[in-house]
Design a protein around this motif. Structure first.
Motif: not given
Lengths: 365, 126
Positions: A146-149, A177-179, A185-186, A200-202
């Protein structure tokens, strides 16, 4: 031919929030929650959040990942370091545009491509076809993310205070990238609005949770309506309008993203070099109209009474309170300051050729 | 629930005519302004232009889209609502108060082909 309409992971929330929904690129997407002007101004002045889960993702890995990515991409990934991002295009051999995209340089042999929703099937097939002679793995990952801006001058603060993600270390067009909730997630400092902001891509479950946190905090949800008015003011193209299989990035005057001299070349390179040397028959220009009449996609542009092109995107700009447009016109009439006419229904309105960037973006460099 | 006013004539394309003597005031209905959203521009004809029943005479535009205005009646434009040039959003405030053009009717029998308030209410399903 009827195709089943797709939905994003946030679809239920959009409907519950009363958004005006409409099909876009095969997805049932929110066009507006309140109205375009309110959402547009929220992003310019404070912060807003978009569901952009419809965007496509493709990861390219393997020993020849760098060589291959650079071969299908107009920009030059050898000019950036790991953790940086480039904007550019994929082209057909004749210079026509397959798509415009972002390339995230994850590692020397790992590239994350973000492509337009409307082009996912076409792009993946194109990339797979070109990859045959390279030692790479092409992994289509659109279903994984999923992705939000989160966009606007308050975006950094919102990311920190609402989502608990420190982004102060990210400069424009970088990512990390982080947990988050046990998953990777990116987060990138990118967007399509002309403002500072993040994407955010997660995992879809995480995206839904973040959306709920942002709503709880009172962040304005924004639909695709204002996404278009915002990107347009900032001089950014939309695939299908300003870039198409018939419109090369050279004709669209986005040549700064086409590195003709990079090592190894790229698909469409020779056509672009020739277009640059000879000049394309048509070029994309900005137009500013006198009066409030609104130039819309497809309206004729005239030199005197002769049709010399058409409007690709036009609005009465919300930020500038002026009627402005992108138009694809004969090169000969496209010089800055030239006066043309735009046919709007039965009337003709004078328009001056101006720079395409109507609004100066506020990026954190 | 959209506002509908008794005594006006309504078209299927959501314009109304308010008749006063030989003149008709033409605008868009409350239902139409709501569907359209914030009106940012009204493209109006000029005084002395002829309008024809069922034909386009201008447009109302939101940020996103232009919507043609279809004249419910035929006649000559005697006045345009100039207030809409500076403040098109008046249509959203009160679509019935803020008519778009005033027309001298050339054939009042055309009014018989339009809907009354009750029929229009049925059409929009309210």
């Amino acid at each position: 031919m009827t195709e089943e309409i797709k939905i994003t992971c946030l679809h239920d929330r959009h409907v519950a929030q009363g958004a005006l929904m409409s099909p876009f690129a095969g997805y049932d997407m929110p066009i507006q929650y309140v109205d375009i002007t309110t959402e547009h101004n929220a992003v310019r002045q404070k912060v807003g959040v978009f569901d952009v889960s419809h965007m496509g993702e493709v990861e390219i890995t393997g020993p020849e990942a760098a060589k291959f990515t650079n071969y299908i991409f107009t920009n030059d990934i050898n000019t950036i370091k790991n953790g940086q991002i480039l904007y550019g295009m994929m082209l057909y051999p004749d210079g026509g545009t397959v798509d415009d995209l972002l390339v995230y340089r994850v590692d020397d042999n790992d590239y994350f491509l973000v492509i337009n929703a409307a082009n996912i099937d076409k792009d993946v097939a194109w990339i797979m076809e070109q990859a045959k002679n390279f030692d790479v793995k092409v992994d289509h990952q659109s279903e994984l993310y999923g992705q939000i801006a989160v966009q606007g001058p308050d975006a950094e603060k919102t990311m920190g205070e609402v989502l608990g993600i420190d982004t102060t270390d990210l400069t424009f067009y970088t990512f990390k990238k982080l947990e988050y909730d046990g998953k990777t997630i990116i987060v990138s400092r990118t967007g399509y609005t002309g403002e500072d902001g993040f994407e955010v891509y997660a995992d879809p479950a995480i995206i839904c949770k973040m959306w709920d946190m942002l709503m709880e905090a009172g962040v304005q949800p924004c639909g695709l309506g204002c996404r278009d008015t915002l990107r347009f003011e900032a001089g950014l193209p939309l695939y299908g309008d300003e870039l198409t299989p018939e419109i090369s990035p050279i004709a669209a005057t986005f040549g700064m993203f086409v590195k003709l001299d990079k090592e190894g070349g790229f698909i469409g390179r020779d056509a672009c070099a020739q277009q640059k040397a000879e000049g394309t028959p048509k070029k994309l220009v900005g137009l500013e109209l006198e009066g409030k009449a609104i130039p819309r996609h497809g309206y004729d542009v005239l030199d005197g009474d002769k049709v010399v092109g058409y409007i690709t995107t036009g609005y009465h700009s919300i930020t500038l309170d002026k009627s402005v447009a992108f138009a694809l016109v004969d090169r000969a009439v496209g010089a800055l300051g030239n006066t043309l006419n735009v046919q709007i229904r039965k009337k003709v309105f004078p328009a001056t050729v101006v720079k395409k960037r109507f609004y100066t973006p506020n990026y954190k460099k | 629930m959209s506002k509908i006013i008794d005594g006006l004539y309504y078209s299927e394309s959501h314009e109304y005519v308010k008749v006063e003597g030989d003149f008709g005031f033409i605008g868009i209905t409350d239902f139409a302004q709501h569907e359209l959203g914030n009106v940012v521009y009204v493209d109006m004809p000029e005084v002395d232009d002829e309008v024809t029943a069922g034909e386009e005479f201008g447009a109302v535009e939101s940020v996103k889209a232009a919507s043609d205005l279809m004249s419910p009646v035929s006649g000559t434009v005697v006045e345009v609502n100039e207030a809409l040039e500076d403040e098109p959003g008046l249509i959203n405030k009160d679509a019935f108060e803020n008519w778009i053009i005033k027309v001298e009717l050339s054939d009042k029998s055309e009014l018989d082909g339009l809907m009354d308030a009750a029929a229009y209410k049925d059409m929009i399903g309210e």
